[in-house]
Design an enzyme around this catalytic site. Sequence first.
Site, short mmCIF file in Angstrom:
data_model
loop_
_atom_site.label_atom_id
_atom_site.label_comp_id
_atom_site.label_asym_id
_atom_site.label_seq_id
_atom_site.Cartn_x
_atom_site.Cartn_y
_atom_site.Cartn_z
N SER A 15 0.84 -1.20 0.00
CA SER A 15 0.00 0.00 0.00
C SER A 15 0.87 1.24 0.00
CB SER A 15 -0.93 0.02 1.22
OG SER A 15 -0.19 0.16 2.42
N ARG A 17 0.63 5.74 0.85
CA ARG A 17 -0.14 6.78 1.51
C ARG A 17 0.52 8.13 1.31
NH1 ARG A 17 2.68 3.51 3.80
NH2 ARG A 17 1.03 1.97 3.80
N GLY A 83 13.18 -0.96 -0.90
CA GLY A 83 14.51 -0.91 -1.50
C GLY A 83 14.67 -1.80 -2.72
N ASP A 237 12.37 2.96 3.15
CA ASP A 237 11.32 3.08 4.17
C ASP A 237 11.78 2.60 5.54
OD1 ASP A 237 11.33 0.39 3.44
OD2 ASP A 237 9.25 0.37 2.74
N THR A 238 12.65 1.60 5.58
CA THR A 238 13.15 1.14 6.88
C THR A 238 14.07 2.18 7.51
OG1 THR A 238 13.04 -1.13 6.09
CG2 THR A 238 14.25 -0.75 8.12
N THR A 259 5.25 -5.77 5.71
CA THR A 259 5.42 -6.85 4.74
C THR A 259 6.71 -7.60 5.02
OG1 THR A 259 4.19 -5.58 3.07
CG2 THR A 259 5.57 -7.39 2.28
N ASN A 296 17.06 -9.07 7.61
CA ASN A 296 15.73 -9.16 7.00
C ASN A 296 15.03 -10.45 7.42
OD1 ASN A 296 16.57 -6.89 5.43
ND2 ASN A 296 15.18 -7.54 3.81
N GLN A 304 -0.24 -11.80 4.66
CA GLN A 304 -0.94 -11.06 3.60
C GLN A 304 -1.39 -12.00 2.48
OE1 GLN A 304 1.96 -8.11 2.52
NE2 GLN A 304 1.69 -6.93 4.39
N GLY A 402 3.26 -0.80 10.65
CA GLY A 402 1.90 -1.32 10.68
C GLY A 402 1.74 -2.60 11.47
#
Length: 489
Positions: A15, A17, A83, A237-238, A259, A296, A304, A402
């Site tokens: 997703s 935003r 990434g 994002d991380t 995710t 990771n 999901q 999330g």
Amino acid sequence: MTFRNCVAVDLGASSGRVMLARYERECRSLTLREIHRFNNGLHSQNGYVTWDVDSLESAIRLGLNKVCEEGIRIDSIGIDTWGVDFVLLDQQGQRVGLPVAYRDSRTNGLMPQAQQQLGKRDIYQRSGIQFLPFNTLYQLRALTEQQPELIPHIAHALLMPDYFSYRLTGKMNWEYTNATTTQLVNINSDDWDESLLAWSGANKAWFGRPTHPGNVIGHWICPQGNEIPVVAVASHDTASAVIASPLNGSRAAYLSSGTWSLMGFESQTPFTNDTALAANITNEGGAEGRYRVLKNIMGLWLLQRVLQERQINDLPALIAATQALPACRFIINPNDDRFINPDEMCSEIQAACRETAQPIPGSDAELARCIFDSLALLYADVLHELAQLRGEDFSQLHIVGGGCQNTLLNQLCADACGIRVIAGPVEASTLGNIGIELMTLDELNNVDDFRQVVSTTANLTTFTPNPDSEIAHYVAQIHSTRQTKELCA
């Protein structure tokens, strides 16, 4: 009272935003408002698994326009994404080929080939990055081997957040934190490694020198005609999520849960010794020259896919049903490559249990229980690896993103790890994005200053480990068995 209005575009694998942040200087308060949320996902195109970057760009522009339509003066915009993936452009800035996703199978077999030809240790000493089969290093090799007809047309390779910034500003940038995820940046020079680039088949001219977070890339012209700065935030994002993790002291670890689950700690120096290599630890770039020493973990991707395949819409009801089941009846390794993108995730999980002579999870709740227990146990293993690597135990674990809304998984994690868990903030990537924007606007001094703002404004929940829980007893039994085997060896 002085306000700043900053917009964060935060794109995840499932997703995206567009969020508006309002920062009040005098009281150092930060509030977030969701402007536009949209789906993201994988697509099949011409035999490849791809991203629909045109749809994502349209959604980004829609969100930005919504802010402008409200008459809000935007002070800055920042974009972060996942990434390793990239978009290729020609000399005129038009796309070349498809924006292939990291879950595509084109890189199969290339990572072992690189290790054999270049040497696993040498690759690690150069990059400090963990070996994942979809790293950009292997994606570029796949591209140059499998689609050589594209090579003469390529002038630039932009990572995902840099591509969307380019689409808004017309200016190209290669942001450092995301660039390090490629396994192509030299850990000593912070520039592209020529030996690794040569093996990938890519031309160094496709890339500009990586730039650290905090510079203005260019400007987006809003419908009203105003020029709005687009900031190079910590665009992985991380990296943004870690900035917003309210880490308190050197004994705090973080888990960015979504995710993917990314567990690690901050360090002023990288870890590239034999222990780190054996554990496949990564040293990704962070803000202010810090390293994100982490590992990771496949994360909630498995859930999901189960939700999608079983057409489950009521997640709270599923978690409630899952909580009623006994723990640790079905255990898998979430990091097994078989779970990267199977045709049917439910069948793959069941097959993994069958192959290890375990009961087979059949119901929705049993599949979810399998995933949650397996993740919590893997979290405990990775946290132990990280503590051994740095020679000091952790006193607390911050779960952000999330996934921190899953209270069952948070408690399982606390119990399995035997450590206090602090959950929140939920929108960590968005907040970290905003943090760099505010620093660029000279509203905040540094990351630690921003974390104080997060600590006082975010909704945080503490989970205390329960040593009498089923999963805690399971972990204790595993440790006892391991110690016995070591003594008898």
